[in-house]
Motif scaffolding. Structure first.
Motif, PDB file in Angstrom:
ATOM      1  N   GLY A 290     -30.751  25.633 -30.744  1.00  0.00           N
ATOM      2  CA  GLY A 290     -32.182  26.269 -29.788  1.00  0.00           C
ATOM      3  C   GLY A 290     -31.034  27.188 -28.887  1.00  0.00           C
ATOM      4  O   GLY A 290     -32.099  28.224 -28.871  1.00  0.00           O
ATOM      5  N   GLY A 335     -27.486  19.877 -24.238  1.00  0.00           N
ATOM      6  CA  GLY A 335     -28.695  20.747 -23.301  1.00  0.00           C
ATOM      7  C   GLY A 335     -29.082  19.202 -23.022  1.00  0.00           C
ATOM      8  O   GLY A 335     -30.010  18.820 -21.574  1.00  0.00           O
ATOM      9  N   GLU A 343     -26.288  24.959 -23.494  1.00  0.00           N
ATOM     10  CA  GLU A 343     -26.440  25.781 -24.651  1.00  0.00           C
ATOM     11  C   GLU A 343     -26.641  27.258 -24.255  1.00  0.00           C
ATOM     12  O   GLU A 343     -25.533  28.017 -24.670  1.00  0.00           O
ATOM     13  CB  GLU A 343     -27.856  24.949 -24.701  1.00  0.00           C
ATOM     14  CG  GLU A 343     -27.588  23.763 -24.855  1.00  0.00           C
ATOM     15  CD  GLU A 343     -28.653  22.919 -26.716  1.00  0.00           C
ATOM     16  OE1 GLU A 343     -29.845  24.020 -26.744  1.00  0.00           O
ATOM     17  OE2 GLU A 343     -28.426  21.838 -26.316  1.00  0.00           O
ATOM     18  N   VAL A 344     -27.631  28.072 -24.066  1.00  0.00           N
ATOM     19  CA  VAL A 344     -27.707  28.760 -24.106  1.00  0.00           C
ATOM     20  C   VAL A 344     -26.338  29.810 -22.519  1.00  0.00           C
ATOM     21  O   VAL A 344     -25.948  30.865 -23.071  1.00  0.00           O
ATOM     22  CB  VAL A 344     -29.318  29.596 -23.303  1.00  0.00           C
ATOM     23  CG1 VAL A 344     -29.335  30.785 -22.637  1.00  0.00           C
ATOM     24  CG2 VAL A 344     -29.855  29.348 -24.107  1.00  0.00           C
ATOM     25  N   THR A 381     -31.606  25.067 -15.805  1.00  0.00           N
ATOM     26  CA  THR A 381     -31.811  23.452 -16.953  1.00  0.00           C
ATOM     27  C   THR A 381     -32.890  23.440 -17.687  1.00  0.00           C
ATOM     28  O   THR A 381     -32.938  24.703 -18.758  1.00  0.00           O
ATOM     29  CB  THR A 381     -33.315  23.023 -15.795  1.00  0.00           C
ATOM     30  OG1 THR A 381     -34.463  24.289 -15.559  1.00  0.00           O
ATOM     31  CG2 THR A 381     -32.508  22.755 -14.473  1.00  0.00           C
ATOM     32  N   ASP A 383     -35.941  22.651 -20.244  1.00  0.00           N
ATOM     33  CA  ASP A 383     -37.453  21.678 -20.029  1.00  0.00           C
ATOM     34  C   ASP A 383     -37.904  22.752 -21.166  1.00  0.00           C
ATOM     35  O   ASP A 383     -38.792  22.891 -20.471  1.00  0.00           O
ATOM     36  CB  ASP A 383     -37.970  22.292 -18.226  1.00  0.00           C
ATOM     37  CG  ASP A 383     -37.856  24.017 -18.410  1.00  0.00           C
ATOM     38  OD1 ASP A 383     -36.968  24.441 -18.744  1.00  0.00           O
ATOM     39  OD2 ASP A 383     -37.791  24.005 -16.939  1.00  0.00           O
ATOM     40  N   PRO A 392     -38.832  27.585 -22.372  1.00  0.00           N
ATOM     41  CA  PRO A 392     -38.115  28.905 -22.390  1.00  0.00           C
ATOM     42  C   PRO A 392     -37.420  29.149 -23.668  1.00  0.00           C
ATOM     43  O   PRO A 392     -36.724  30.749 -23.372  1.00  0.00           O
ATOM     44  CB  PRO A 392     -38.242  28.841 -20.845  1.00  0.00           C
ATOM     45  CG  PRO A 392     -37.342  27.361 -21.305  1.00  0.00           C
ATOM     46  CD  PRO A 392     -38.366  26.319 -21.830  1.00  0.00           C
ATOM     47  N   GLU A 443     -33.869  17.224 -21.275  1.00  0.00           N
ATOM     48  CA  GLU A 443     -34.407  18.171 -22.830  1.00  0.00           C
ATOM     49  C   GLU A 443     -35.289  16.390 -23.291  1.00  0.00           C
ATOM     50  O   GLU A 443     -35.150  16.355 -23.979  1.00  0.00           O
ATOM     51  CB  GLU A 443     -33.137  18.305 -24.110  1.00  0.00           C
ATOM     52  CG  GLU A 443     -33.531  18.988 -25.352  1.00  0.00           C
ATOM     53  CD  GLU A 443     -31.922  19.095 -26.524  1.00  0.00           C
ATOM     54  OE1 GLU A 443     -31.510  18.355 -25.738  1.00  0.00           O
ATOM     55  OE2 GLU A 443     -32.599  19.944 -26.572  1.00  0.00           O
TER      56      GLU A 443
END
Ligand code: SF4
Length: 456
Positions: A290, A335, A343-344, A381, A383, A392, A443
């Motif tokens: 991701g 996530g 993650e990001v 978050t 989502d 997103p 997630e």
């Protein structure tokens, strides 16, 4: 109790494989392949021939598994495919319909398997990890074998009941950044030297094999960006999201100012790899699928535009791996456990460490760059709309790459020892925030944009 020294391999944190999700695609494929392999190796007592195979998915695998292609990844694994070598195009066309059935060779028998044999179970399994998979083999309705696996983020899996592997003796023992810094002070060795020595002990590879492996990772990252920059059209799934990387890259040339052009191209590179991931094509987890646009996008810019030589890029990759190791070992990169900050957020801190190292910064400076990048993702978050790694996620990769670059710039000025927050501290804050975060934002597609946005 003393924390265990980190004994992860660089090739665990960076995995080449199909998108769109390391925990929902790569992990399940590995679990399914392991299930079949083990039965192939050990067979069944009494020579009983199985005639049915059922797979149950729990946690976010159940809530967002379809959108992540988990069902196809499981089938691929059962067919013996592996993430690093599988044909991504062939994977995308598995299960064209619910009635399509495949022959699986398991425990010396052939059983028919369709998507109807995969059960997306609402509610949690009674298990230590929420992303849980049960594989059950039957003969005439009687259960023969049941195995439980956990997909624990970043494509890592655990089999229930497996004891922790026996400890690997690495030459340089550290469990966090403070201890890593201490080793550099005591030995006078560089980050790359320490990481390389430990990698040789963990993987059993030679120096040239590790270097070739790093080059393969850099090449795979570059390919994911190049392929994304060439592609256009709609991404799979009900959202109807149009790829944007190519158009952004082409329009970057029309920007009036050099800084705007550079910023637009960095965004385009991160979008390109991230769109490839969303399309289920080959990417490099960094540290997850991701988030596979952040570091590859920034590394692409440093190599293709700033002319960073291969040796420096390899060192940057080792620095990014170090940050990923410490994050995975002391907090989480999943996530489903801590939200998108793991993650990001972690991807951005890895990319910031890459940027600092590729530009010749020392360990303290790269740690500060990683800290700044993660600090400004705290609370983020997870989502994803309709469970697809698209919105997103894709734009978030671009924003993560820009934040990484900015974090490196902030860290590279001033006296690095005067930085107030360490990477170990920000990780602690991330973990605490993740523990406090509602399950809806991990997630499950049950909160935030996933419920407030009606776009499919
Ligand atoms: S929101 Fe972040 S953590 Fe969640 S699926 Fe997208 S990229 Fe992964």
């Amino acid at each position: 109790m003393m924390p265990k020294p980190i004994t992860l391999s660089i090739f665990d944190i960076f995995k080449i494989g199909p998108g769109p999700s390391s925990s929902h695609t790569i992990g399940p494929m590995l679990a399914a392949a392991d299930f079949v392999d083990r039965l192939g190796k050990f067979g069944l007592k009494g020579g009983v021939a199985p005639d049915a195979l059922e797979v149950s998915l729990y946690g976010s695998l159940a809530s967002t598994g379809k959108g992540h292609g988990t069902h196809r990844a499981i089938l691929g694994g059962l067919l013996g495919w592996r993430p690093e070598t599988c044909d991504c195009d062939a994977l995308l066309v598995l299960f064209p319909s619910d009635s399509e059935s495949y022959e699986i060779s398991v425990a010396g028998s052939i059983v028919d398997f369709s998507v109807r044999n995969i059960h997306f179970v609402s509610g949690d399994a009674d298990a230590p990890y929420q992303n849980t998979l049960d594989f059950k083999l039957f003969a005439k309705g009687e259960l023969l074998v049941s195995e439980r696996y956990f997909s624990i983020g970043g494509g890592f899996i655990k089999r229930d009941g497996d004891s922790d592997p026996s400890p690997i003796d690495v030459p340089y023992k550290y469990s966090n950044m403070r201890e890593f810094r201490k080793i550099t002070r005591k030995t006078g060795l560089s980050l790359s030297e320490i990481m390389m020595e430990n990698e040789l002990a963990v993987s059993g590879m030679s120096v040239s094999e590790v270097e070739n492996g790093l080059d393969d990772l850099l090449a795979a990252m570059t390919n994911s960006v190049d392929n994304g920059l060439k592609a256009d059209g709609l991404l799979p799934g009900p959202i109807g999201l149009l790829r944007k990387a190519r158009y952004l890259f082409e329009s970057a040339g029309n920007c009036e100012h050099a800084a705007e052009r550079a910023l637009a191209r960095l965004n385009a590179y991160a979008l390109a790899a991230s769109e490839e991931n969303a399309a289920g094509r080959r990417i490099v987890t960094a540290p997850t699928s991701g988030a596979s646009g952040v570091l590859p996008g920034l590394a692409y810019m440093f190599r293709s535009e700033f002319g960073v030589p291969d040796g420096r890029a390899r060192s940057g990759l080792l620095a990014a791996a170090l940050i990923g190791f410490v994050a995975k070992s002391n907090a989480s990169i999943a996530g489903a456990e801590v939200g998108c900050q793991g993650e990001v957020g972690v991807a951005s801190s890895m990319a910031a460490a890459f940027a600092a190292t590729a530009n010749g910064c020392d360990v303290r400076c790269l740690e500060n760059a990683a800290e700044i990048a993660l600090e400004h993702h705290l609370g983020l978050t997870c989502d994803p709309i309709d469970g697809y790694v698209q919105v997103p996620c894709i734009e978030r990769n671009a924003v993560g790459a820009v934040t990484a670059f900015n974090a490196y710039i902030l860290a590279s000025a001033g006296d690095p020892v005067r930085q107030k927050i360490t990477f170990d501290e920000v990780l602690e804050a991330m973990l605490e925030t993740g523990v406090d975060m509602s399950r809806n934002y991990k997630e499950t597609a049950r909160g935030g944009l996933a419920v407030c946005c009606v776009c499919c």
